[in-house]
Design a protein around this motif. Structure first.
Motif, PDB file in Angstrom:
ATOM      1  N   LYS A  87      33.080  38.526  35.816  1.00 42.56           N
ATOM      2  CA  LYS A  87      34.234  38.831  34.961  1.00 42.56           C
ATOM      3  C   LYS A  87      33.785  39.488  33.666  1.00 42.56           C
ATOM      4  CE  LYS A  87      38.405  36.762  32.999  1.00 42.56           C
ATOM      5  NZ  LYS A  87      39.181  35.512  32.819  1.00 42.56           N
ATOM      6  N   LYS A  88      32.639  39.043  33.120  1.00 44.81           N
ATOM      7  CA  LYS A  88      32.106  39.658  31.904  1.00 44.81           C
ATOM      8  C   LYS A  88      31.747  41.120  32.145  1.00 44.81           C
ATOM      9  CE  LYS A  88      30.198  35.438  29.811  1.00 44.81           C
ATOM     10  NZ  LYS A  88      28.952  34.723  29.452  1.00 44.81           N
ATOM     11  N   TYR A  89      31.131  41.408  33.317  1.00 41.22           N
ATOM     12  CA  TYR A  89      30.813  42.793  33.656  1.00 41.22           C
ATOM     13  C   TYR A  89      32.081  43.657  33.650  1.00 41.22           C
ATOM     14  CZ  TYR A  89      26.293  41.043  35.452  1.00 41.22           C
ATOM     15  OH  TYR A  89      25.071  40.473  35.593  1.00 41.22           O
ATOM     16  N   VAL A  90      33.113  43.167  34.342  1.00 45.64           N
ATOM     17  CA  VAL A  90      34.357  43.939  34.460  1.00 45.64           C
ATOM     18  C   VAL A  90      34.999  44.132  33.094  1.00 45.64           C
ATOM     19  CG1 VAL A  90      36.685  43.948  35.427  1.00 45.64           C
ATOM     20  CG2 VAL A  90      34.759  43.193  36.837  1.00 45.64           C
ATOM     21  N   ASN A  91      35.062  43.073  32.281  1.00 43.61           N
ATOM     22  CA  ASN A  91      35.680  43.161  30.952  1.00 43.61           C
ATOM     23  C   ASN A  91      34.922  44.128  30.052  1.00 43.61           C
ATOM     24  OD1 ASN A  91      37.656  41.360  31.681  1.00 43.61           O
ATOM     25  ND2 ASN A  91      36.624  39.577  30.814  1.00 43.61           N
ATOM     26  N   THR A  92      33.578  44.135  30.144  1.00 45.78           N
ATOM     27  CA  THR A  92      32.780  45.044  29.319  1.00 45.78           C
ATOM     28  C   THR A  92      33.062  46.495  29.682  1.00 45.78           C
ATOM     29  OG1 THR A  92      31.021  43.382  29.128  1.00 45.78           O
ATOM     30  CG2 THR A  92      30.444  45.658  28.594  1.00 45.78           C
TER      31      THR A  92
ATOM     32  N   LEU B 187      22.363  47.623  42.473  1.00 43.63           N
ATOM     33  CA  LEU B 187      23.589  48.279  42.003  1.00 43.63           C
ATOM     34  C   LEU B 187      24.810  47.405  42.266  1.00 43.63           C
ATOM     35  CD1 LEU B 187      22.913  51.924  43.225  1.00 43.63           C
ATOM     36  CD2 LEU B 187      22.616  50.998  40.929  1.00 43.63           C
ATOM     37  N   CYS B 188      24.609  46.237  42.851  1.00 40.36           N
ATOM     38  CA  CYS B 188      25.680  45.285  43.123  1.00 40.36           C
ATOM     39  C   CYS B 188      25.077  43.890  43.052  1.00 40.36           C
ATOM     40  CB  CYS B 188      26.295  45.550  44.503  1.00 40.36           C
ATOM     41  SG  CYS B 188      27.598  44.349  44.949  1.00 40.36           S
ATOM     42  N   CYS B 189      25.828  42.956  42.483  1.00 36.45           N
ATOM     43  CA  CYS B 189      25.289  41.600  42.301  1.00 36.45           C
ATOM     44  C   CYS B 189      25.573  40.696  43.497  1.00 36.45           C
ATOM     45  CB  CYS B 189      25.857  40.986  41.022  1.00 36.45           C
ATOM     46  SG  CYS B 189      27.654  40.807  41.025  1.00 36.45           S
ATOM     47  N   GLY B 190      26.142  41.244  44.567  1.00 33.26           N
ATOM     48  CA  GLY B 190      26.344  40.483  45.794  1.00 33.26           C
ATOM     49  C   GLY B 190      27.460  39.461  45.764  1.00 33.26           C
ATOM     50  N   PRO B 191      28.666  39.849  45.314  1.00 33.01           N
ATOM     51  CA  PRO B 191      29.769  38.879  45.314  1.00 33.01           C
ATOM     52  C   PRO B 191      30.212  38.481  46.715  1.00 33.01           C
ATOM     53  CG  PRO B 191      30.578  41.067  44.762  1.00 33.01           C
ATOM     54  CD  PRO B 191      29.082  41.158  44.780  1.00 33.01           C
ATOM     55  N   CYS B 192      29.887  39.297  47.731  1.00 34.04           N
ATOM     56  CA  CYS B 192      30.299  38.983  49.100  1.00 34.04           C
ATOM     57  C   CYS B 192      29.668  37.680  49.590  1.00 34.04           C
ATOM     58  CB  CYS B 192      29.966  40.143  50.039  1.00 34.04           C
ATOM     59  SG  CYS B 192      28.274  40.731  49.897  1.00 34.04           S
ATOM     60  N   PHE B 193      28.519  37.320  49.027  1.00 34.85           N
ATOM     61  CA  PHE B 193      27.881  36.046  49.362  1.00 34.85           C
ATOM     62  C   PHE B 193      27.740  35.155  48.126  1.00 34.85           C
ATOM     63  CE2 PHE B 193      26.800  38.635  52.955  1.00 34.85           C
ATOM     64  CZ  PHE B 193      26.820  37.747  54.026  1.00 34.85           C
TER      65      PHE B 193
ATOM     66  N   LEU C 129      27.045  52.942  34.456  1.00 40.11           N
ATOM     67  CA  LEU C 129      27.530  51.595  34.187  1.00 40.11           C
ATOM     68  C   LEU C 129      27.160  50.628  35.300  1.00 40.11           C
ATOM     69  CD1 LEU C 129      31.076  52.330  32.722  1.00 40.11           C
ATOM     70  CD2 LEU C 129      29.059  51.548  31.488  1.00 40.11           C
ATOM     71  N   ARG C 130      27.121  51.105  36.530  1.00 37.33           N
ATOM     72  CA  ARG C 130      26.792  50.218  37.647  1.00 37.33           C
ATOM     73  C   ARG C 130      25.339  49.755  37.605  1.00 37.33           C
ATOM     74  NH1 ARG C 130      27.574  52.126  42.994  1.00 37.33           N
ATOM     75  NH2 ARG C 130      27.628  49.937  43.572  1.00 37.33           N
ATOM     76  N   LYS C 131      24.489  50.496  36.893  1.00 37.66           N
ATOM     77  CA  LYS C 131      23.102  50.056  36.738  1.00 37.66           C
ATOM     78  C   LYS C 131      23.002  48.895  35.755  1.00 37.66           C
ATOM     79  CE  LYS C 131      21.220  54.664  37.732  1.00 37.66           C
ATOM     80  NZ  LYS C 131      20.430  55.806  37.201  1.00 37.66           N
ATOM     81  N   TYR C 132      23.898  48.884  34.770  1.00 42.15           N
ATOM     82  CA  TYR C 132      23.875  47.831  33.760  1.00 42.15           C
ATOM     83  C   TYR C 132      24.812  46.682  34.125  1.00 42.15           C
ATOM     84  CZ  TYR C 132      21.219  50.871  30.657  1.00 42.15           C
ATOM     85  OH  TYR C 132      20.233  51.665  30.100  1.00 42.15           O
ATOM     86  N   TYR C 133      25.907  47.018  34.784  1.00 40.08           N
ATOM     87  CA  TYR C 133      26.908  46.009  35.147  1.00 40.08           C
ATOM     88  C   TYR C 133      27.173  46.144  36.649  1.00 40.08           C
ATOM     89  CZ  TYR C 133      27.415  46.701  30.148  1.00 40.08           C
ATOM     90  OH  TYR C 133      27.165  46.851  28.803  1.00 40.08           O
TER      91      TYR C 133
END
Length: 626
Positions: A189-194, A174-180, A149-153
């Motif tokens: 939020k869409k990733y988490v909800n999916t 494997l991460c979209c970089g929310p820290c920056f 799932l982390r590869k897709y979201y």
């Protein structure tokens, strides 16, 4: 009225007619039973009046009761909530003890975070606002699914977002970089909800996309790639659909109960979105004095009260209980939506209830065989130990000690207790040593632990056997201290090289066959002492390692420390800042800024002296097993 002391008799006569919680206490002031009542006077009076039909358990509890304490509440619901909280906190001796046979993993979503993360956990906390899915019995498929799932979201996997640059996970996509904030909050939020939808069994389109890729790879004769997609599909379906469809729709638990002499067993089926997604077993030993009503009520209180996130819309019980409506109202309050408790008499849910009852019976019969074998083996080992070591009495209470340190630093000690051949974890103790901090001396450390255990704690029960993790040196260090304290219990040292057993006064050690149950019991208690001291040592070491260096600066506490980390992304940036720039941080002042600037620019050895000086003032003590 039965024979109780004057203090209890006076308190019982003065009890109010209101709802509340009552607590029976023993001679040492320890709470031995917690109960709730719609009418405190009527309920507590039932304990102290003559009753030939009173169960042996209640009779034993009243014999040990030396005091009574109550808390009045406005409603019976408040009494139920208080009773639940007290039992979870205190674990009184005479309350029903629910034992989970397994610890299945859950998936946790940290919905309380601005940028949530998702991970596997076996520790459920109901007070942090997180969202849980599970339990999952196929751990391999669960972890494989999360990895896929982390590869897709690509949501974050890190505990802290306080970094100076995006980490390797970002560069591996494997991460979209929310820290920056390299991705928008809406997309995140869409990733988490999916992902949440997938774990709830809803269709997300991911499985269909993987099937299309598998078919395409197969057509192109890329069979290894097709097999990879096949395994990914199986992992997701294993998590989503671990059992066949059992209902067209439904979000409910089915509870089954079985009784066999002095034991009880419970089986819980979890039905989510019409599918049986898992089950759990629970055992309640020594429950002959408890009614079915009391066991089911205690289960609902302990199991659902400890994790409101796991409360379903419906709970199917094997029988109607006295407080059914009250429990339903309480669970509705915890969940925030209506929770219905049913006892179906016919139809599909009745068949599910019967199936849970049958499974509970099978589980209990298997468990009883295990208990009988374990009892026979443990009691046999205890008796054999007395014979092989020439002990004056059966070693029904054994205390074992171990020492741990890191080249003399963070020296800790542990005491584990076995009663009748089994761990008594409430009796465990851990020691933060005082005399050997900074230099390694196992013998002196062991002597200090002996002094604190047998010289100071006179009120603890006397052991029948003292076991030391170590050989002749530990034995010689401990014996004078133990005997000086007045303790006459036999003392042995168990060395690890070939498991030699050193006995007081013997010239040669005893060496037992490795298949001998008595030796295996000694190894078990020795290994448990080692596990316990290592876990405490790591906890203490990790606390020091993760402690912020800023904590050692005069004038800086948690608030200023957090403000500094918010203003400067790294220690290097903080070190480059001037006194004026440090003083401009919210909450800082000129004096504290000068202290920090001076500390940051000290030589390494000077800085370590400051840290050590502060640590040497830290309190030392002895803690109980949590």
């Amino acid at each position: 009225m039965i024979d109780v002391n004057d203090k209890i008799r006076a308190k019982v006569e003065a009890l109010p007619d209101s709802p509340g919680v009552y607590r029976w206490k023993d001679k040492d002031g320890r709470i031995i039973y917690v109960g709730k009542a719609k009418n405190l006077k009527n309920r507590v009076r039932s304990y102290v009046r003559e009753d030939k039909n009173r169960s042996p358990k209640v009779a034993a509890m009243i014999r040990h009761a030396e005091d009574l304490d109550i808390t009045m509440t406005a409603t019976e619901m408040e009494a139920l909530i208080l009773e639940c909280n007290l039992i979870k906190e205190i674990h009184p001796k005479y309350n029903i003890s629910l034992r989970d046979d397994k610890s299945y993993p859950y998936v946790k979503v940290t919905t309380y975070d601005e940028w949530p993360r998702i991970f596997v956990t076996r520790n459920i906390r109901h007070d942090d606002g997180g969202k849980y899915f599970g339990p999952f019995t196929d751990v391999g498929s669960l972890r494989a699914t999360l990895s896929l799932l982390r590869k897709y979201y690509p949501i974050r996997n890190c505990r802290s977002m306080k970094v100076s640059r995006p980490c390797l996970q970002y560069h591996l996509h494997l991460c979209c970089g929310p820290c920056f904030e390299l991705c928008s909050k809406e997309d995140y939020k869409k990733y988490v909800n999916t992902i949440c939808d997938l774990f709830e069994g809803k269709s997300t389109g991911l499985v269909q996309a993987l099937k299309q890729k598998m078919a395409k790879a197969s057509e192109e004769m890329a069979y290894e790639e097709a097999a990879k997609y096949r395994d990914q599909i199986r992992a997701i379906e294993s998590v989503q659909q671990r059992q066949n469809i059992v209902a067209n729709d439904g979000d409910f638990d089915v509870v089954g109960l079985a009784r066999d002499g002095s034991h009880a067993g419970l089986e819980v089926f979890y039905i989510r979105y019409g599918r049986m997604v898992g089950k759990e077993n629970f055992s309640i030993p020594e429950s002959a004095d408890e009614t079915d009503d009391e066991i089911i009520t205690a289960f609902a209180r302990d199991f659902y009260g400890g994790n409101p996130n796991s409360i379903p819309r419906e709970i199917i019980l094997p029988l109607k209980v006295t407080d059914q409506e009250l429990i339903s109202s309480w669970l509705t309050h915890l969940k925030g939506t209506e929770v219905e408790i049913l006892v179906p008499q016919r139809g599909f849910k009745r068949r599910l209830k019967d199936m849970a009852m049958a499974n509970a019976g099978k589980y209990l019969s298997d468990k009883k065989l295990q208990w009988e074998y374990q009892d026979a083996r443990e009691q046999g080992a205890v008796k054999k130990l007395k014979e092989l070591l020439g002990l004056p009495r059966l070693p029904e209470r054994m205390e074992c000690f171990d020492i741990s340190h890191n080249q003399g630093a963070e020296t800790t000690g542990s005491m584990v207790v076995f009663e009748h051949g089994r761990p008594a974890k409430k009796e465990y103790r851990k020691f933060k040593l005082q005399t050997t901090q900074g230099h390694a001396d196992d013998f002196k450390s062991m002597a200090e632990v002996m002094s604190r255990r047998y010289g100071k704690e006179k009120d603890w029960p006397a052991p029948d056997l003292i076991v030391l993790d170590g050989g002749l040196g530990q034995l010689h260090a401990a014996l004078p201290v133990i005997r000086k304290s007045g303790c006459d219990a036999p003392v042995i040292g168990l060395a690890k090289r070939i498991e030699e057993i050193y006995i007081e006064g013997a010239e040669e050690p005893i060496i037992l066959d490795h298949h001998e149950p008595a030796l295996q019991l000694l190894q078990f208690i020795r290994d448990e002492a080692h596990r316990f001291v290592i876990s405490y040592h790591r906890k203490w070491t990790n606390k020091r390692n993760t402690e912020s260096i800023l904590d050692h600066v005069d004038g800086i506490g948690p608030t200023r420390r957090n403000a500094l980390w918010h203003a400067f992304r790294s220690m290097d940036e903080m070190r480059k800042a001037s006194v004026e720039e440090l003083a401009q941080v919210p909450g800082m002042n000129r004096m504290t800024a000068e202290n920090l600037y001076r500390f940051l620019h000290m030589r390494k050895d000077e800085k370590q002296m400051v840290i050590n000086g502060l640590e040497s003032a830290a309190p030392h003590g002895m803690e109980a097993e949590s």
